[in-house]
Structure formats: structure tokens, C-alpha cells
Design a protein around this motif. Structure first.
Motif, PDB file in Angstrom:
ATOM      1  N   GLY A  11      -1.466  -8.193   7.031  1.00 23.34           N
ATOM      2  CA  GLY A  11      -1.808  -7.111   7.514  1.00 23.34           C
ATOM      3  C   GLY A  11      -2.484  -6.047   6.784  1.00 23.34           C
ATOM      4  O   GLY A  11      -3.646  -6.645   6.590  1.00 23.34           O
ATOM      5  N   PRO A  12      -2.361  -5.258   6.761  1.00 21.19           N
ATOM      6  CA  PRO A  12      -3.397  -4.302   6.003  1.00 21.19           C
ATOM      7  C   PRO A  12      -2.939  -4.502   3.737  1.00 21.19           C
ATOM      8  O   PRO A  12      -4.171  -3.856   3.945  1.00 21.19           O
ATOM      9  CB  PRO A  12      -3.013  -2.575   6.151  1.00 21.19           C
ATOM     10  N   VAL A  50     -13.819  -8.012  11.020  1.00 20.73           N
ATOM     11  CA  VAL A  50     -15.142  -7.452  12.746  1.00 20.73           C
ATOM     12  C   VAL A  50     -15.526  -7.417  11.635  1.00 20.73           C
ATOM     13  O   VAL A  50     -16.871  -7.075  11.470  1.00 20.73           O
ATOM     14  CB  VAL A  50     -14.722  -7.240  13.256  1.00 20.73           C
ATOM     15  N   ALA A  51     -15.572  -6.211  11.006  1.00 16.98           N
ATOM     16  CA  ALA A  51     -16.118  -5.071   9.993  1.00 16.98           C
ATOM     17  C   ALA A  51     -17.134  -5.381   8.678  1.00 16.98           C
ATOM     18  O   ALA A  51     -17.776  -4.638   8.689  1.00 16.98           O
ATOM     19  CB  ALA A  51     -15.545  -3.585  10.307  1.00 16.98           C
ATOM     20  N   GLN A  52     -16.263  -5.314   8.379  1.00 12.79           N
ATOM     21  CA  GLN A  52     -16.246  -6.017   6.564  1.00 12.79           C
ATOM     22  C   GLN A  52     -16.332  -6.799   6.159  1.00 12.79           C
ATOM     23  O   GLN A  52     -15.084  -7.567   6.209  1.00 12.79           O
ATOM     24  CB  GLN A  52     -15.208  -4.687   5.876  1.00 12.79           C
ATOM     25  N   ARG A  53     -17.402  -7.541   5.422  1.00 13.00           N
ATOM     26  CA  ARG A  53     -17.639  -8.474   4.829  1.00 13.00           C
ATOM     27  C   ARG A  53     -16.394  -8.792   3.857  1.00 13.00           C
ATOM     28  O   ARG A  53     -15.542  -9.955   3.419  1.00 13.00           O
ATOM     29  CB  ARG A  53     -18.359  -8.639   4.064  1.00 13.00           C
ATOM     30  N   LYS A  54     -15.760  -7.960   3.068  1.00 16.59           N
ATOM     31  CA  LYS A  54     -15.058  -7.706   2.442  1.00 16.59           C
ATOM     32  C   LYS A  54     -13.483  -8.508   2.097  1.00 16.59           C
ATOM     33  O   LYS A  54     -13.148  -9.106   1.822  1.00 16.59           O
ATOM     34  CB  LYS A  54     -14.995  -6.050   1.057  1.00 16.59           C
ATOM     35  N   HIS A  55     -13.194  -8.295   3.741  1.00 14.09           N
ATOM     36  CA  HIS A  55     -12.041  -8.168   4.162  1.00 14.09           C
ATOM     37  C   HIS A  55     -11.935  -9.896   4.251  1.00 14.09           C
ATOM     38  O   HIS A  55     -10.665 -10.527   4.745  1.00 14.09           O
ATOM     39  CB  HIS A  55     -11.344  -7.409   5.159  1.00 14.09           C
ATOM     40  N   ARG A  56     -13.055 -10.158   5.003  1.00 13.30           N
ATOM     41  CA  ARG A  56     -13.246 -11.825   5.471  1.00 13.30           C
ATOM     42  C   ARG A  56     -12.876 -12.238   4.145  1.00 13.30           C
ATOM     43  O   ARG A  56     -12.751 -13.474   3.933  1.00 13.30           O
ATOM     44  CB  ARG A  56     -14.499 -11.803   5.899  1.00 13.30           C
ATOM     45  N   ASN A  57     -13.912 -11.626   3.191  1.00 19.01           N
ATOM     46  CA  ASN A  57     -13.507 -12.604   2.153  1.00 19.01           C
ATOM     47  C   ASN A  57     -12.970 -12.551   1.147  1.00 19.01           C
ATOM     48  O   ASN A  57     -11.399 -13.606   0.606  1.00 19.01           O
ATOM     49  CB  ASN A  57     -14.747 -12.373   0.817  1.00 19.01           C
ATOM     50  N   GLN A  58     -11.760 -11.199   1.374  1.00 22.77           N
ATOM     51  CA  GLN A  58     -10.301 -11.689   0.246  1.00 22.77           C
ATOM     52  C   GLN A  58      -9.742 -12.197   1.483  1.00 22.77           C
ATOM     53  O   GLN A  58      -8.595 -12.776   0.391  1.00 22.77           O
ATOM     54  CB  GLN A  58     -10.135  -9.757   0.465  1.00 22.77           C
ATOM     55  N   SER A 100      -6.945  -4.001  -1.469  1.00 17.57           N
ATOM     56  CA  SER A 100      -6.556  -3.664   0.147  1.00 17.57           C
ATOM     57  C   SER A 100      -7.008  -2.097   0.014  1.00 17.57           C
ATOM     58  O   SER A 100      -6.966  -1.348   1.645  1.00 17.57           O
ATOM     59  CB  SER A 100      -5.166  -3.451   0.324  1.00 17.57           C
ATOM     60  N   GLY A 101      -8.211  -1.509  -1.121  1.00 21.89           N
ATOM     61  CA  GLY A 101      -8.815  -0.672  -0.173  1.00 21.89           C
ATOM     62  C   GLY A 101      -7.448   0.778  -0.140  1.00 21.89           C
ATOM     63  O   GLY A 101      -8.017   1.758   1.223  1.00 21.89           O
TER      64      GLY A 101
END
Length: 537
Positions: A67-68, A289-297, A153-154
Motif C-alpha cells: 500500500g502506501p 506512475v509518477a515517481q521513480r523513488k516509489h518504483r525503486n523502493q 514511505s514519505g
């Protein structure tokens, strides 16, 4: 599971750990078990000693998500990996309770206590829904990991209190202070020690703690969740203890075994309807979709459109979600893709048009969206003798260029693409789209500049690079296989030290007024020349 062990996937890694209750035969082939990235061998008890054995270049930590929440998996002592996925049923249930209560009473300060909180997922998830969470663990290291996961997680702005203290002492002090909570989560070990040497023993310590916790519940409390691992007692004994302690509390008491099912069994045929933009899965996909950071993590990425979704499934990529909008639900190809994804363990999301539009790029609305696990090789994973042509890209910046190059490598029968230094993300939506499905057929590897220099020095065939100092017409070299073609950055070209690692420097002649060729075009010209004698109509 089987033969006293369990095979699990955590993000992009598969691991094998002892499991005494896996008494049956293994259902998967031995070759699948043998490909595991890490194996824990040793005592079969849940907290027994042992050691990890790794296959290949496995990092100390790696990114995952739920999830988030973004968090690091890590190979810890006593077989742990920083998360207990069987708790996901509780995470979802608690989040639903929090969400429903805050929709009913938006201004209610909903307070949750998480005892023995470990690395914090059971704290981060309800906090992301709006709860005020107090997280208690006796391990300073675990608290550090939990804070690290909060930052990943920001969610640094969330109202979470991180407390390193003996759980029994903390609870007793809260009782004396008259503090109360609307929900309590506790996941105690069988045996443990507090930061000052305090002793925890489940059989002798739990009854007293439960009596104290009863006093911490508000009159209109929502829940108390207790899980207990690796104990000789059955859940019936724990049920009776809870029933005795909470007899005056009211409400419903449920108990049972907590079972982690194989992913395919768990999700096969699962379909979830989503109409809300605030749904955690929708937020997760939007983040991918929006952030590379989320894809990497997370180790995940999004492929938009029915063609890409179908290509990925047919190529055997692991799929997490497949979202289908109302316009595609009667499409036979979309129905086939959904059936394929369900059979392989994916959660099928039937979403509204508005939700689909929110998840995808506004300039390219789609009716089908898939979420897949990334695949990235290291230098150690590449056997040059098993391929004919690899392309190495140094600091390529444009996702359209990268996607087009991957597509061209596929078209000429190339073996793969190496991304050197800080390249654009191959799993960005724009790059994935530009590959037109070739991403799912062309292996990708990542290397630092130094790793690449070592890799190129050991290359058994031609290492050719386009470079301004190149004195050789690109049509002249022999290009003995295997070939490694090295291309530089769009603006600055190939750095001199990278060029020095190559055996042949080539140039593509020009006669017009253009000062250079587009990177993807130049790469395509060189690739078709290198493969000229191998391509037929």
C-alpha cells in the motif's frame, strides 16, 4: 512449501527458510527451489540459530512496499527479513476499521497502540489512514528500522510516536497516567528481553499485560489484536485467556490460526472493485506512475495499455495487479489477460473510468493497466559467451530514447542492454511505452562506471563505441562476436575514460548541416550494420 521448508518471494528476491509444519511434498520443481537468492540453514525452531547463504550478488537491504508503506527488506539474524507478511490480513482489517470510523466521525482523534511493533508496518499503515499511532518496541535497532521505513514511505509528517522501551513497563505507566487507546495491536515473542534486561516470557507475562491493556481501551474502542508465534499452546488457550480478560468489554471475540497461503492459492480468482481515488492500491499505482523513488523502493512498475499488459503476461513476468476499466471488460483480449493474470496470483481490479484516468497519464488514457515486478541483472549475471550482441548506454537521459533503443535491440536479435551510471529509469511509463513490448524480451542490467570498466576489460569479443575521437568508419570493423556496443550521453557523448575501456572507436559519417544524430537513431544505425550479415527478409 514442502519437505520442512518454505519458498517465499520478498520483492525481487526468493528465499528458502525452514518450516517444520511444511510436512508434505514440494509442489514446485527442484529447479525453482534451487534458484532461490538466499537460503537460511540451521535450527528448525522459529527463533533458532543458523546462517544465511546467498546465491549471486544479493544486497544487505532491498526495497519493498505494501500500500502506501515503503520499507526495506533485510536479511536479519534468526531467519527474519524485516517483515511478517502473514500479518497483511490484520493490516488490511485495521485500515478498514480506521477508514470507516474516520468517515463516520471525521474529527475523532483515533489513537492506536502498537506493542512489540518491530519495523513498523502495522504502525505506518493506519497512520497513513489518519490514526494517531504509538509504536513501542524494546529494540533500539528495530525502532531505527521503523523510522527508516517511515522516511522511505514519505510519511515523516504522520503523528507516530516511536518509543524504545520494555512493553510491560510502558503499559503499566500508561495505566497510571490514565491514558486510553481506541485500538491496540500486540505481537509478542515467546521470549525476549527489554532494553534494561527486563525479561518477557509469554506464558507468565502475557496474562498480566492483558489485564493492564483492558484498562487502556476506551469505552467505544474498535479492536484489540493479539498474535502469538512459535508457542506450544493452541489458539484455543489464547482465546480463553482473551475471553477471561475482556469479559466486561463487550464486542465480538474471534480467534484462529494465522496462515500464510501460497500467493496463487491466495489470490486465484480474486477480483476487487474500486471506485474511490483514495483506495490504497490506487494510490500505490499512482505513485508508481509518477515517481521513480516509489518504483525503486517497491521493485514494481506500471505498463499501460492492453498490448503491453498482454505482452508482459505472455513473456512470463510476475504480475501484481491488473486494473481493467469498464470500456475493456467485454473485450475478449482483456478477458483473456485477466484470466491469465488471476491464474498466476494477481489481484484483478475492476475500476471506474474516473479511477482509471487518475491512475494513468492524462495525455494517454488507457483501459487496462498492469503492475509488474522489475527484472534487473548485475554484471555477474551476464555470460558474454551465451549472447551475440549487448548494448551499453552511458548516462542516457531520455526515456523515449531508451525505450526506442531497447526496441531496436530486440529487432536485430540483440542479447540485452546495460545501463551504466545514472541513466533514466527503464521502468518509467514513458520508457516502457516506447519499447512497444520489447522490454519484456530484452534483458536489462545496471552497473556503475567502475563495474562496467571491469566488465568490458573481460569481454571476449569486440567492444566498440561511437566517439568523436573515433577514426574508424562504423562500416569497417569486423565486429567479432560477441559484440558490446557502447553509446554515450545525448548531449555530452561518451566520457573519455569510458572510451578508453573500448577496443574500437567508431564514427558515423555525416554530410548535411546537422551537428549530430539522435542517440536512438545512431544506435540503430550501428546495430543494423553490426548485424547486417545476420538479418534476412
Amino acid at each position: 512449501m514442502g519437505a520442512g521448508e518454505k519458498l517465499e518471494r520478498y520483492g525481487r528476491f526468493t528465499i528458502v527458510r525452514p518450516e517444520p509444519q511444511a510436512m508434505g511434498a514440494r509442489k514446485l520443481k527442484e529447479s525453482v527451489w534451487n534458484r532461490a537468492d538466499a537460503v537460511f540453514s540451521g535450527d528448525t525452531e522459529e527463533e533458532g540459530p543458523g546462517r544465511w547463504k546467498f546465491s549471486g550478488n544479493v544486497p544487505e537491504t532491498w526495497p519493498m512496499s505494501y500500500g502506501p508503506a515503503r520499507y526495506n527488506g533485510r536479511f536479519m539474524s534468526f531467519r527474519h527479513v524485516g517483515v511478517f507478511p502473514e500479518q497483511a490480513a490484520h493490516w488490511d482489517w485495521v485500515n478498514g476499521k480506521v477508514r470507516s470510523e474516520l468517515e463516520r466521525v471525521p474529527d475523532r482523534p483515533l489513537k492506536i497502540l502498537n506493542l512489540f511493533g518491530y519495523t513498523g508496518l502495522a504502525s505506518l499503515l493506519p497512520a497513513a489512514e489518519g490514526a494517531q499511532v504509538t509504536h513501542v518496541d524494546a529494540s533500539k535497532k528495530a525502532i531505527g528500522y521503523a523510522r527508516e521505513n517511515q522516511a522511505l514511505s514519505g510519511l515523516d509528517n504522520l503523528p507516530i510516536r516511536w518509543i524504545c522501551e520494555d512493553a510491560s513497563k510502558f503499559v503499566a505507566r500508561e495505566v497510571r497516567r490514565g491514558n486510553t487507546y481506541d485500538g491496540i495491536i500486540l505481537d509478542p515473542p515467546k521470549y525476549g528481553r527489554g532494553p534494561k534486561g527486563e525479561v518477557w516470557d509469554l506464558y507468565t507475562s502475557l496474562p498480566g499485560m492483558l489485564r493492564d491493556l483492558r484498562q487502556l481501551l476506551t469505552e467505544d474502542s474498535l479492536f484489540m489484536i493479539l498474535t502469538a508465534y512459535a508457542i506450544r499452546s493452541s489458539f484455543v488457550a489464547i482465546h480463553e485467556l482473551m475471553a477471561e480478560t475482556l469479559s466486561q468489554q463487550g464486542g465480538l471475540l474471534e480467534s484462529g490460526e494465522l496462515v500464510e497461503q501460497p500467493m496463487i492459492e491466495k489470490h486465484q480468482g480474486a477480483v476487487k472493485q474500486i471506485t474511490s481515488h483514495s483506495n490504497p492500491i490506487v494510490k500505490e499505482i499512482k505513485g508508481l506512475v509518477a515517481q521513480r523513488k516509489h518504483r525503486n523502493q517497491s521493485g514494481l512498475f506500471v505498463a499501460e495499455g492492453l498490448k503491453l499488459a498482454t505482452d508482459a503476461l505472455e513473456a512470463g513476468w510476475n504480475v501484481r495487479y491488473l486494473a481493467i476499466g469498464p470500456e475493456a471488460r467485454n473485450n475478449p483480449a482483456a478477458q483473456k489477460a485477466a484470466a491469465n493474470a488471476k491464474a498466476r496470483g494477481a489481484l484483478i481490479l475492476e475500476v471506474s473510468t474516473a479511477v482509471m484516468s487518475a491512475m494513468t497519464r492524462k495525455d494517454n488514457p488507457q483501459t487496462v493497466v498492469g503492475v509488474y515486478e522489475q527484472k534487473i541483472l548485475s554484471a555477474q549475471d551476464i555470460d558474454p559467451t551465451s549472447g551475440v550482441l549487448w548494448v551499453a548506454l552511458d548516462r542516457v537521459r531520455d526515456p523515449g530514447n531508451l525505450g526506442t533503443i531497447i526496441r531496436t535491440v530486440d529487432a536485430v536479435g540483440g542479447s540485452g542492454v546495460v545501463l551504466v551510471s545514472d541513466c533514466t529509469d527503464p521502468f518509467a511509463v514513458e520508457a516502457v511505452r516506447a519499447t512497444m513490448g520489447s522490454l519484456f524480451h530484452v534483458p536489462l542490467a545496471k552497473m556503475t562506471k567502475e563495474e562496467f570498466k571491469t566488465f568490458a576489460a573481460k569481454w571476449p569479443g569486440t567492444v566498440a563505441a561511437t566517439h568523436l575521437k573515433g577514426a574508424v568508419d562504423y562500416r569497417t570493423p569486423d565486429y567479432s562476436e560477441p559484440v558490446l556496443l557502447v553509446m554515450g550521453n545525448e548531449q555530452k557523448g561518451l566520457e573519455d575514460d569510458m572510451a578508453a575501456a573500448c577496443s574500437t572507436l567508431i564514427r558515423i559519417p555525416q554530410t548535411g548541416q546537422a551537428d549530430s544524430l539522435n542517440l536512438a537513431v545512431a544506435t540503430g544505425v550501428a546495430l543494423y550494420e553490426i548485424r547486417r550479415n545476420h538479418l534476412e527478409l
